[in-house]
Scaffold this motif. Structure first.
Motif, mmCIF file in Angstrom:
data_model
loop_
_atom_site.group_PDB
_atom_site.id
_atom_site.type_symbol
_atom_site.label_atom_id
_atom_site.label_comp_id
_atom_site.label_asym_id
_atom_site.label_seq_id
_atom_site.Cartn_x
_atom_site.Cartn_y
_atom_site.Cartn_z
ATOM 1 N N UNK A 79 -4.285 -8.295 -31.394
ATOM 2 C CA UNK A 79 -3.715 -8.034 -32.716
ATOM 3 C C UNK A 79 -4.635 -7.170 -33.564
ATOM 4 N N UNK A 80 -4.103 -6.739 -34.714
ATOM 5 C CA UNK A 80 -4.862 -5.901 -35.627
ATOM 6 C C UNK A 80 -4.715 -6.415 -37.050
ATOM 7 N N UNK A 81 -5.843 -6.400 -37.778
ATOM 8 C CA UNK A 81 -5.806 -6.611 -39.218
ATOM 9 C C UNK A 81 -5.871 -5.246 -39.886
ATOM 10 N N UNK A 82 -4.903 -4.962 -40.727
ATOM 11 C CA UNK A 82 -4.851 -3.646 -41.380
ATOM 12 C C UNK A 82 -5.760 -3.655 -42.602
ATOM 13 N N UNK A 83 -6.697 -2.737 -42.637
ATOM 14 C CA UNK A 83 -7.612 -2.611 -43.767
ATOM 15 C C UNK A 83 -7.098 -1.587 -44.767
ATOM 16 N N UNK A 84 -6.608 -0.464 -44.245
ATOM 17 C CA UNK A 84 -6.194 0.611 -45.148
ATOM 18 C C UNK A 84 -5.132 1.453 -44.458
ATOM 19 N N UNK B 64 9.642 3.461 -42.040
ATOM 20 C CA UNK B 64 9.450 2.857 -43.359
ATOM 21 C C UNK B 64 9.530 1.337 -43.264
ATOM 22 N N UNK B 65 10.326 0.851 -42.342
ATOM 23 C CA UNK B 65 10.437 -0.595 -42.159
ATOM 24 C C UNK B 65 9.135 -1.172 -41.599
ATOM 25 N N UNK B 66 8.539 -0.503 -40.588
ATOM 26 C CA UNK B 66 7.304 -1.033 -39.995
ATOM 27 C C UNK B 66 6.142 -0.923 -40.975
ATOM 28 N N UNK B 67 6.144 0.151 -41.784
ATOM 29 C CA UNK B 67 5.083 0.308 -42.785
ATOM 30 C C UNK B 67 5.153 -0.835 -43.801
ATOM 31 N N UNK B 68 6.357 -1.125 -44.250
ATOM 32 C CA UNK B 68 6.533 -2.215 -45.218
ATOM 33 C C UNK B 68 6.054 -3.529 -44.630
ATOM 34 N N UNK B 69 6.358 -3.761 -43.367
ATOM 35 C CA UNK B 69 5.938 -4.983 -42.702
ATOM 36 C C UNK B 69 4.418 -5.074 -42.636
ATOM 37 N N UNK B 70 3.758 -3.935 -42.336
ATOM 38 C CA UNK B 70 2.291 -3.914 -42.252
ATOM 39 C C UNK B 70 1.653 -4.147 -43.615
ATOM 40 N N UNK B 71 2.226 -3.535 -44.650
ATOM 41 C CA UNK B 71 1.670 -3.697 -45.993
ATOM 42 C C UNK B 71 1.716 -5.170 -46.412
ATOM 43 N N UNK B 72 2.829 -5.797 -46.184
ATOM 44 C CA UNK B 72 3.020 -7.161 -46.659
ATOM 45 C C UNK B 72 2.257 -8.169 -45.794
ATOM 46 N N UNK B 73 2.321 -8.002 -44.454
ATOM 47 C CA UNK B 73 1.709 -8.991 -43.556
ATOM 48 C C UNK B 73 0.223 -8.750 -43.327
ATOM 49 N N UNK B 74 -0.215 -7.513 -43.512
ATOM 50 C CA UNK B 74 -1.604 -7.180 -43.229
ATOM 51 C C UNK B 74 -1.898 -7.060 -41.740
ATOM 52 N N UNK B 75 -0.858 -7.016 -40.911
ATOM 53 C CA UNK B 75 -1.010 -6.880 -39.473
ATOM 54 C C UNK B 75 -0.490 -5.521 -39.016
ATOM 55 N N UNK C 108 -7.934 -0.189 -38.954
ATOM 56 C CA UNK C 108 -7.682 -1.585 -38.583
ATOM 57 C C UNK C 108 -8.940 -2.234 -38.013
ATOM 58 N N UNK C 109 -8.936 -3.545 -38.033
ATOM 59 C CA UNK C 109 -9.897 -4.345 -37.275
ATOM 60 C C UNK C 109 -9.168 -4.820 -36.029
ATOM 61 N N UNK C 110 -9.603 -4.313 -34.871
ATOM 62 C CA UNK C 110 -8.918 -4.616 -33.619
ATOM 63 C C UNK C 110 -9.461 -5.905 -33.010
ATOM 64 N N UNK C 111 -8.582 -6.766 -32.564
ATOM 65 C CA UNK C 111 -8.968 -7.994 -31.883
ATOM 66 C C UNK C 111 -8.545 -7.921 -30.414
ATOM 67 N N UNK C 112 -9.044 -8.863 -29.624
ATOM 68 C CA UNK C 112 -8.649 -8.930 -28.231
ATOM 69 C C UNK C 112 -9.371 -7.921 -27.362
#
Length: 830
Positions: A244-249, A213-224, A263-267
């Motif tokens: 890195x990854x940009x979280x779309x949904x 739940x902590x990592x999910x919250x971090x992803x929601x807020x940061x978009x990463x 996600x949109x995967x980079x690198x």
């Protein structure tokens, strides 16, 4: 529905907008002016908005509109049900008719207090469709309430004023906490299995990780992309590697115990090994896009892909060409093949202009959301006028492929001929064969009337034939005589009357000698062309081999006669009779015999798919007890040409085979040709084809034919030997020296002055050759085809003394005591 909570935002500038869009749709009171990302928007229209406005919203990409019950009654049946929700309250639920229920995809239930029983009944009434619940009180919901509603398949709508990205308080609930509240882990460590997929590659799976739940919250807020490492705690994906990854949904599964991150995967990629995915390399369109993007910056000078990127006119022409060939394709295999070619060039243009598959998908999604439609008519320049008379011949264009850059699966497809539907053909010819077996001559007469439109009183013309009455032009007769002499000379040279004798050990003499096949049936096609040449190619080696009975079969003309040229050849080769039948019925008559048609031991001759299918069918029937020369099908030619080739010669050779029939195929393998050299040949094909009387047939076969562009002679022969053509023509410098590279071909034509036509008619070699790749294992028809070879052995007493013990041991090894005994009694007798 994957979302846990649907936030109600006041406007698009709300700081909750981006985090909320990652976990589900966003509800607005007014639609945004433009939609520039993948966010799903619902619009709540509580006033009597008109149908045109609602349609416009949906056309512009709004996911769903939510309207009052009174308005829903007017727009149901006009707007698509899956895009429409209706606003209800506790008092209006009972007013919903079956029409309303079936015309919407769900409801927005507005209530001041939560009546779980009422909500459960609404869920049941709407068959578990989308049920949104909006509380009219000003206090934020509890996580317990969110859980209660989720368990009943209802989704809570919370105004953005009651949500926060900070810690929860009595006035506001943390957005991530609201989202994760219903999640339930079935793992001892409390983590949630999380599938990570690519938002830019059709949601292709990149890997499996775990979330808390902590990592999910971090992803929601940061978009990463942030996950939970089972060993090291929070894992910010790409923090050290740069991938890195940009979280779309973020989506929740139906059991609320696992997640999917889009996600949109980079690198370099998702996997720690540097690949795009932990589950292997990319495939299909995603792999093609990746390859093209790599080649955009690194394709070697002179490569085909580099040319396409640098020459927009060439790329435009190829897109137009492949679109035309795709439109012409008319069966599953060809349509898939042509679609692949078209997509390659379309995606090349997209990559050249920085357009991704994700961009295309977003455009498709927006188009799919339109509820008003244009008529869909083609633009005037693409509409074919209805012809008053026969339509003009279309362009004579072959499909061109760069062999070096073609992927392995496409190279395999290039070896395939126009689809030969043998299973379908077998099903069609079997009833014809059964009819001839059952009714004999009567069936042949009836089938001639039905299939050949010929009225017959007899099925067979027996020798001697009335040659003097045949209406044959003297020049044609002289040509046949010369061809007969050449073919006979070449095939007579193949005869060896000497018996092969080998003494394998003292007293053991083995030999082999040839004997002609007694009764042979020679099928001479009629159809779209008169082919006395085939009668020569089959009749001469049969005559030279000494076959006792030679029976020709050829389709009758409408007046019931056989082509006089074919009859003249029947006389020259000493045929005993000519059967007036074509197609499967002729093959059946030869294989089984009828009242007037003698049964033969072996059937020879080319033909269309019907004839080939019939030959293959009868050779596998033990009742027929007949063999065939080979499964010869539609004619084909492969030309290998380099820059010394004359375009007029090459074009003429290609067209000479293309005119045989619409299912013929011709292939040009062009060695290191420039665009201009290739264009010269294509122009010659167009010019010469338009002047041919069989131009319509040529147009069809050319449309299914290929130009294979290669860089080297070795690559050309690699393709040719894999293709195994019926006819192989070498328009090459030092062509004679290149014959050593030929491994698979029916017949080879060496140099610019050796047209395939000469082999077809009069040079002396045989033109009945293996097609459809069978040159890998079959020879063309020759004199030996009409012979069988018999072996014999003669063993003396001394020879048996030496050989006998060997035979006895082998027979005993196999458990065949009678075999051993046949030797043993002789040894004892001596």
């Amino acid at each position: 529905m994957s979302a846990i909570i649907v936030p109600l935002l006041a406007d698009l500038n709300d700081p909750l907008h981006d985090p909320a869009s990652r976990i589900g749709p966003i509800l607005l009171s007014q639609p945004p002016t433009t939609l520039t990302n993948a966010t799903r928007y619902y619009v709540l229209s509580e006033t009597m908005t008109g149908l045109p406005t609602l349609s416009s919203w949906l056309d512009n990409g709004i996911e769903k509109v939510i309207v009052p019950l009174s308005l829903a009654k007017e727009v149901i049946g006009i707007l698509p049900a899956e895009r429409l929700l209706v606003i209800l309250d506790a008092n209006s639920v009972s007013a919903v008719s079956d029409k309303i229920r079936s015309g919407v995809s769900g409801v927005l239930l507005k209530t001041a207090t939560v009546d779980l029983e009422l909500i459960s009944s609404v869920v049941r009434f709407f068959d578990n469709r989308e049920i949104l619940v909006s509380l009219t009180c000003n206090k934020p919901p509890t996580t317990g309430l969110i859980n209660d509603l989720r368990r009943r398949n209802a989704i809570l709508v919370v105004p953005s004023a009651q949500l926060t990205l900070a810690a929860s308080s009595p006035e506001q609930l943390n957005l991530a906490e609201a989202f994760t509240a219903p999640l339930v882990s079935d793992r001892p460590d409390g983590l949630f299995p999380t599938v990570v997929s690519s938002a830019t590659q059709c949601d292709r799976t990149l890997g499996l990780v775990y979330s808390s739940k902590e990592s999910i919250a971090e992803s929601i807020i940061s978009g990463k992309g942030v996950y939970q490492s089972r060993k090291h705690g929070l894992w910010h994906k790409g923090e050290t590697s740069g991938s890195t990854q940009d979280v779309v949904k973020i989506s929740v599964d139906c059991d609320t115990d696992s997640l999917q991150f889009s996600v949109v995967q980079h690198g370099s990629g998702f996997c720690h090994l540097g690949s795009a995915s932990c589950f292997g390399s990319l495939a299909g369109l995603a792999a093609l896009e990746q390859t093209l993007r790599l080649r955009l910056g690194s394709a070697p000078e002179g490569s085909y892909t580099k040319r396409l990127f640098e020459n927009s006119d060439l790329l435009h022409s190829k897109v137009m060409e492949e679109a035309d060939e795709f439109c012409r394709a008319d069966n599953k295999g060809d349509i898939a093949f042509e679609a692949a070619d078209l997509l390659y060039f379309v995606l090349t243009k997209c990559v050249a202009n920085d357009v991704s598959l994700a961009d295309i998908e977003r455009s498709l999604d927006i188009k799919a959301k339109k509820v008003t439609r244009r008529p869909g008519n083609a633009k005037p320049q693409w509409i074919k006028p209805v012809p008053i008379q026969k339509s003009p011949i279309a362009d004579f264009r072959m499909r061109s492929v760069d062999y070096e850059s073609a992927p392995a699966e496409e190279k395999a497809r290039l070896l395939k001929r126009p689809v030969l539907k043998f299973d379908e053909m077998m099903a069609k010819v079997r009833p014809i064969i059964d009819e001839v077996r059952r009714r004999g001559d009567k069936a042949l007469i009836d089938l001639a009337a039905t299939l050949d439109r010929a009225q017959l009183s007899e099925t067979v013309i027996r020798s001697p034939f009335d040659i003097d009455s045949l209406p044959i032009d003297k020049n044609v007769k002289d040509a046949i005589d010369q061809a007969y002499a050449n073919i006979k000379q070449f095939h007579a040279a193949q005869i060896t009357n000497e018996t092969l004798i080998v003494e394998t050990m003292p007293g053991v003499v083995c030999s082999r000698f040839a004997r002609p096949i007694a009764r042979v049936g020679l099928y001479v096609p009629g159809g779209t062309a008169v082919l006395p040449s085939t009668a020569l190619m089959l009749g001469v080696p049969a005559q030279v081999a000494g076959c006792q009975q030679i029976l020709l079969a050829s389709p009758p003309r409408p007046d019931g006669t056989i082509s006089p040229e074919v009859m003249y050849v029947a006389h020259l080769v000493g045929a005993s009779a000519v059967l007036k039948a074509g197609g499967a019925q002729a093959i059946a008559a030869l294989a089984y015999g009828t009242e007037s048609v003698p049964k033969v031991d072996k059937i020879f001759g080319p033909g269309n798919q019907w004839v080939t299918a019939a030959k293959m069918l009868v050779q596998n029937d033990t009742d027929a007890l007949v063999s065939i020369d080979m499964p010869a099908g539609p004619s084909e030619v492969l030309v290998i040409a380099d820059d010394t080739a004359r375009p007029t010669f090459v074009a003429a050779d290609l067209l000479s085979q293309a005119e045989h029939g619409v299912d013929s195929q011709v292939v040009l393998v062009a060695v290191n040709f420039s665009h201009n050299q290739l264009q010269q040949i294509e122009d010659e094909i167009e010019k010469q084809a338009r002047a041919l009387p069989r131009a319509e047939i040529v147009r069809e076969s050319i449309g299914k034919s290929l130009i294979i562009q290669v860089s080297t002679i070795e690559e050309a022969f690699e393709f040719s030997n894999s293709y195994a053509p019926e006819h192989l023509i070498l328009h090459l410098k030092d062509a004679k020296r290149r014959v050593d590279l030929v491994q698979n071909a029916g017949s080879v034509f060496v140099g610019p002055y050796s047209p395939e036509s000469c082999g077809d008619y009069a040079s002396g070699t045989n033109h009945t050759l293996p097609t459809n790749g069978y040159a890998r294992q079959y020879s063309g028809v020759n004199t030996l085809s009409f012979q069988k070879h018999i072996t014999s052995q003669e063993i003396s007493k001394e020879g048996l003394d030496k050989l006998g013990p060997v035979v006895i041991r082998l027979a005993e090894c196999e458990g065949l005591e009678a075999h051993a005994n046949a030797v043993r009694v002789r040894l004892k007798a001596t």
